[in-house]
Enzyme design. Structure first.
Site, short mmCIF file in Angstrom:
data_model
loop_
_atom_site.label_atom_id
_atom_site.label_comp_id
_atom_site.label_asym_id
_atom_site.label_seq_id
_atom_site.Cartn_x
_atom_site.Cartn_y
_atom_site.Cartn_z
N ASP A 92 0.83 -1.20 0.00
CA ASP A 92 0.00 0.00 0.00
C ASP A 92 0.87 1.25 0.00
O ASP A 92 1.59 1.51 0.96
CB ASP A 92 -0.90 -0.03 1.24
CG ASP A 92 -1.94 1.09 1.26
OD1 ASP A 92 -1.99 1.85 0.28
OD2 ASP A 92 -2.69 1.16 2.24
N ASP B 44 -2.44 6.01 -5.81
CA ASP B 44 -2.60 5.11 -4.68
C ASP B 44 -2.79 3.68 -5.16
O ASP B 44 -3.66 3.40 -5.99
CB ASP B 44 -3.79 5.56 -3.84
CG ASP B 44 -3.98 4.71 -2.59
OD1 ASP B 44 -2.97 4.31 -2.00
OD2 ASP B 44 -5.14 4.46 -2.22
#
Length: 475
Positions: free
Chosen positions: A158, A351
């Site tokens: 992430d 992201d």
């Protein structure tokens, strides 16, 4: 010497040259020269209808095997997910559930940008987050080694998170189910708890909630729809057989809420000093890249310290979003036609943990209108409250679709042509296939460039130089 008057035929010829060769330049707008691009690039994408549906057979990529310091990337909802012991049934969330996760994540980013961690967040996390909601850890996972002797753990990676953590025994506060055994600190000779007086404990206080018990540093991190609480510790991390990092800071989670589905925790690739890129900078120079496969049934890679591809085009990391990887979006086009966004997206977070690309309401509306206009030959459905426009392709059989290409332009002349696999998504099989972009629900300049639209590109994070690059056909 007297000049010779031009004949009527000469004047006609000059006028012809001006109209044919020069006049088209007069119509080009400042910024993206979309009209000129249409003559040199094909902005139509062709795709087989059946390829829009996921496959239950894993198609392994061999590219990761040819690179040092690389990890295989798989979609945790696809058939390539590592399984320990008996095969387990994977409950794949619906498209609506993916969107709900994303919306909660978007809100968490907005909160993160507007406030600092507070000491009361532990109690808040324990009482306000429903355990039935799936936390957004991202759909893509890698497997790393942890402890001495080394044991493998599958983690969601992430770029929007900093601390790497995994669920630990005895998990007294309660943990989500996972396929692999939990990490047991008592079986590792290199595990050490972090004291409250250490620099690491001070650092975590800047990034998350922090507390102490018996001079042992505790951490607490709240996500869009879940949280983790545990001990801050150091351990030996193995990225590859030759890349072993001692005293790596990580979170030993004693309480977690939500379902990470097939994972044991999270690999933090954010920008803070506690994130993996910063902790391994002596070897990897704060440089990493990933390529997300076009299909959940394929594999990609996450690589560290690799040379930047010559095919990559790079854009600066924006200083406006210091905690995250922010980019400046300067344009969006549909089939070569520039949308009238007028610089309305100046804060875009790239992201890996958000599925869809979220656009401000005016831009989302303009994108949907242009796409609908160019898909007039296909059957439009009522769609959903969250995705528009949507189409019924069930009557096409094994045929092909022609859909308009979509490009996103970033500062520095960087054009990312969205792969055909990232333009539309099945919501109800082929009976309802929708444009795979979402609305932030706001007119602000805030946007998120999600992983669905990043597919097949090698996305290169050269943090030391403050650049993000995009190289096509990365996996």
């Amino acid at each position: 010497m007297a000049s010779t008057p031009l004949s009527p035929m000469s004047l006609t010829f000059i006028l012809y040259v001006f109209l044919v060769l020069l006049c088209p330049l007069c119509s080009l707008k400042k910024g993206l020269t979309v009209e000129g691009k249409e003559t040199t690039k094909n902005y139509i994408r062709t795709v087989r209808v059946n390829s829009l549906l996921p496959s239950n057979v894993c198609s392994q990529s061999t590219r990761v095997l040819n690179r040092a310091s690389s990890l295989k990337v798989v979609n945790k909802y696809g058939p390539c997910i590592p399984v320990t012991g008996a095969p387990k049934t994977i409950n794949v969330p619906s498209t609506a559930e993916f969107l709900l996760q994303d919306q909660l994540r978007v809100k968490s980013f907005q909160v993160r940008l507007s406030m600092n961690p507070s000491s009361g967040v532990f109690k808040e996390m324990q009482t306000t987050i429903p355990a039935s909601i799936v936390p957004t850890g991202g759909a893509y996972v890698v497997t790393v080694g942890l402890g001495t002797p080394k044991k493998d753990f599958t983690l969601s990676f992430d770029t929007g998170s900093d601390l790497t953590w995994t669920q630990c025994e005895p998990c007294l506060g309660g943990c989500f189910p996972q396929n692999q055994p939990k990490f047991d600190p008592t079986t590792s000779t290199s595990y050490k708890n972090v004291s409250c007086s250490s620099e690491f404990c001070k650092l975590i206080a800047e990034e998350a909630a922090q507390d102490c018990i018996s001079n042992t540093c505790l951490y607490g991190i709240q996500y869009g729809s879940g949280y983790t609480i545990g001990f801050l510790a150091t351990e030996t991390l193995a990225i590859a057989s030759s890349d072993v990092f001692k005293n790596f800071l990580f979170g030993c989670s004693e309480e977690s809420r939500g379902t990470f589905n097939g994972t044991t925790g999270l690999l933090g690739l954010g920008r803070s000093p506690i994130a993996l890129p910063s902790q391994t900078t002596n070897k990897y120079k704060n440089l990493f890249s990933y390529c997300l496969p076009a299909s959940p049934s394929s594999t990609g890679h996450l690589s560290f310290g690799v040379e930047v591809s010559q095919a990559a085009k790079s854009t600066p990391i924006s200083p406006k979003l210091k905690q995250l990887y922010g980019l400046n979006t300067v344009g969006i086009s549909v089939r070569g036609r520039e949308l009238p966004i007028n610089g309305s997206i100046s804060r875009t977070i790239i992201d890996s943990g958000t599925t869809f690309t979220f656009l401000p309401s005016p831009t989302y509306s303009a994108l949907g209108s242009a796409f609908r206009e160019m898909m007039a030959n296909y059957t439009l459905t009522n769609g959903t409250s969250s995705f528009q426009p949507c189409y019924d392709f069930s009557n096409i059989g094994n045929g092909t679709l022609t859909i308009p290409g979509i490009s996103i332009f970033f500062e520095g002349g960087v054009e990312v042509e969205i792969d055909v696999s990232g333009i539309m998504i099945p919501v109800n099989g082929l009976k309802e296939v929708c444009l795979a972009f979402a609305d932030t629900g706001s007119d602000s300049d805030f946007a998120i460039f999600g992983n669905y639209q990043q597919k097949t590109y090698e996305v290169i994070y050269d943090v030391a130089k403050g650049m993000v690059g995009f190289a096509p056909k990365g996996c």
